[in-house]
Motif scaffolding. Sequence first.
Motif, short mmCIF file in Angstrom:
data_model
loop_
_atom_site.label_atom_id
_atom_site.label_comp_id
_atom_site.label_asym_id
_atom_site.label_seq_id
_atom_site.Cartn_x
_atom_site.Cartn_y
_atom_site.Cartn_z
N ILE A 92 31.48 44.81 39.75
CA ILE A 92 32.38 44.80 38.74
C ILE A 92 32.81 46.38 38.40
CG2 ILE A 92 32.99 44.74 36.25
CD1 ILE A 92 31.47 42.05 36.32
N THR A 93 31.60 46.96 38.42
CA THR A 93 31.77 48.60 38.26
C THR A 93 32.50 49.35 39.41
OG1 THR A 93 29.81 48.59 36.98
CG2 THR A 93 30.57 50.76 37.73
N SER A 94 32.23 48.85 40.78
CA SER A 94 32.76 49.32 41.77
C SER A 94 34.33 49.12 41.96
CB SER A 94 32.03 49.33 43.13
OG SER A 94 31.85 47.88 43.37
N PHE A 95 34.39 47.86 41.75
CA PHE A 95 35.83 47.19 41.81
C PHE A 95 36.96 47.91 40.92
CE2 PHE A 95 39.06 44.11 42.02
CZ PHE A 95 39.14 43.76 43.36
N MET A 96 36.31 47.97 39.83
CA MET A 96 37.27 48.57 38.59
C MET A 96 37.29 50.00 38.73
SD MET A 96 38.48 45.87 37.46
CE MET A 96 39.11 46.13 35.89
N ASN A 97 36.13 50.68 39.15
CA ASN A 97 36.28 52.33 39.13
C ASN A 97 37.55 52.84 39.77
OD1 ASN A 97 33.91 52.75 37.58
ND2 ASN A 97 32.72 53.01 39.57
N GLY A 98 38.15 53.80 39.32
CA GLY A 98 39.18 54.72 40.18
C GLY A 98 40.51 54.06 39.55
N THR A 109 41.83 43.49 37.82
CA THR A 109 41.09 42.59 36.76
C THR A 109 41.19 40.95 37.50
OG1 THR A 109 41.18 43.80 34.90
CG2 THR A 109 40.62 41.61 34.72
N VAL A 110 42.38 40.76 37.46
CA VAL A 110 42.83 39.36 38.02
C VAL A 110 42.08 38.94 39.51
CG1 VAL A 110 45.03 39.86 39.30
CG2 VAL A 110 44.67 37.65 37.90
N ARG A 111 42.28 40.09 40.38
CA ARG A 111 41.54 39.86 41.54
C ARG A 111 39.87 39.84 41.59
NH1 ARG A 111 45.02 43.94 42.83
NH2 ARG A 111 43.49 45.40 43.20
N LEU A 112 39.48 40.71 40.73
CA LEU A 112 37.91 40.40 40.53
C LEU A 112 37.57 39.33 39.95
CD1 LEU A 112 35.21 41.76 40.18
CD2 LEU A 112 36.13 42.86 38.18
N LEU A 113 38.40 38.56 38.81
CA LEU A 113 37.83 37.41 38.44
C LEU A 113 37.94 36.20 39.22
CD1 LEU A 113 39.25 37.14 34.76
CD2 LEU A 113 36.98 36.79 35.25
N ALA A 114 39.11 36.28 40.19
CA ALA A 114 39.29 35.32 41.14
C ALA A 114 37.97 35.16 42.13
CB ALA A 114 40.62 35.32 41.78
N GLN A 115 37.49 36.39 42.32
CA GLN A 115 36.59 36.44 43.44
C GLN A 115 35.14 36.03 42.93
OE1 GLN A 115 36.42 40.43 45.27
NE2 GLN A 115 38.65 40.33 45.86
N LEU A 116 35.05 36.69 41.64
CA LEU A 116 33.79 36.41 40.93
C LEU A 116 33.32 34.75 40.69
CD1 LEU A 116 33.18 39.09 38.24
CD2 LEU A 116 31.71 38.84 40.30
N THR A 117 34.54 34.17 40.23
CA THR A 117 34.24 32.93 39.95
C THR A 117 34.83 31.78 40.96
OG1 THR A 117 36.80 32.73 38.75
CG2 THR A 117 34.89 33.39 37.52
N ARG A 118 35.52 32.07 41.88
CA ARG A 118 36.09 31.27 42.83
C ARG A 118 37.14 30.10 42.28
NH1 ARG A 118 31.01 32.22 44.19
NH2 ARG A 118 30.34 30.28 43.40
N GLN A 119 37.71 30.75 41.11
CA GLN A 119 38.71 29.98 40.25
C GLN A 119 40.08 30.71 40.43
OE1 GLN A 119 37.62 27.03 39.83
NE2 GLN A 119 35.58 26.94 39.63
N VAL A 120 41.08 29.77 39.62
CA VAL A 120 42.23 30.80 39.50
C VAL A 120 42.27 31.57 38.23
CG1 VAL A 120 44.73 30.37 39.15
CG2 VAL A 120 43.55 28.58 40.61
N ALA A 121 42.43 32.87 38.53
CA ALA A 121 42.10 33.75 37.54
C ALA A 121 43.69 33.96 37.00
CB ALA A 121 41.67 35.13 37.89
N ILE A 122 43.74 34.64 35.43
CA ILE A 122 45.06 34.67 34.73
C ILE A 122 44.65 35.85 33.74
CG2 ILE A 122 46.89 33.70 33.27
CD1 ILE A 122 45.90 30.74 34.16
N VAL A 123 45.46 36.82 33.99
CA VAL A 123 45.28 38.03 33.11
C VAL A 123 46.47 38.52 32.47
CG1 VAL A 123 44.43 40.62 32.86
CG2 VAL A 123 43.37 38.92 34.45
#
Length: 333
Positions: A92-98, A109-123
């Motif tokens: 999470i930290t490395s993906f969001m840094n920068g 954020t939406v890409r990170l949520l989809a990767q972490l949960t393997r679901q459809v992410a909505i932001v």
Amino acid sequence: MLDDRKLDVLKAIVTDYVASREPVGSKALVERHQLKVSAATVRNDMAALEEEGYITQPHTSAGRIPTDKGYRLFVDRLAQIKPLSQAERVAITSFMNGTADIDDLVGRTVRLLAQLTRQVAIVQYPVAQRDEVRHVDLVPLTLDRMLVIVVSSSGRVDQTMVEGPVLAEQSLTTLRQQVAAAVVGRSTADAATALSGFLDSMAPMDRAIIAPIIASVLETIAAKPAAHVLVAGVPNLAGAEFETNLRPLLEALEEQVVLMRLLGEAAGDDVTVRIGQENTTLGFHATSLVAAGYGSDLQASLGVVGPTRMDYPSTIAAVRAVARYVSRFLNEG
């Protein structure tokens, strides 16, 4: 009311079904979980759970699967939220840094949520209730074209093009400083008020050139972001057990108004879980939504949509962690 043993059986059924996608039988439960009772006792407990509507038998001679009611009880009383692993926290930290600006933040954020949960992410894009002007700039592009840039405290960057003669370098530098002194650090409403009489202090001969610039700054400050959301992870629906419900779901995921309503129904300070028919939004009756609000003075939500057969403890933990990270990023910004 269910006794502790029946609750343990329900928890075991949900856990096994989420992991295997296969109906769960009494023998498997006794073998895989330390229930400390016989298979016959488990069968009796399963019969009681089925009678109460917490589990169901998809077809004759099959094991049992949880119902929406069973998942709800699991989430409310039985599920223990899994702490994120060190690897997930680092991710999470490395993906969001920068992160550069609000568009970049929402996209990451939406890409990170989809990767972490393997679901459809909505932001949902954040909309500030009290936005302040953080920075303003006047950038000459050609001899008769200038770009007005306004950066808000929420990280939103708005730009407006101005057509007309460009001031000389020294005059433009002075104007830039005067405009910044008038608006930076003020709310958008106060900044607009401060600029309303700005031209009165200008020499009459300069007003014709400066007026379009000030008008563009005012227009840019007053611009309201369109309420919309980003979606990622739609391919994660492949293989999910939606059957005939997949097409309505895919169509609903393409409608901004529908998604805004879906997130709006689940908005809150902490994580909200809507299971199956609890989702009143058309197209989402066979799904589960795990969502959370984020920001302090910002009214926005993020979440994931997936099958009711979802790993709720892990999904809740991921949604909560990402929402808190984004809130912290916005508050520190």
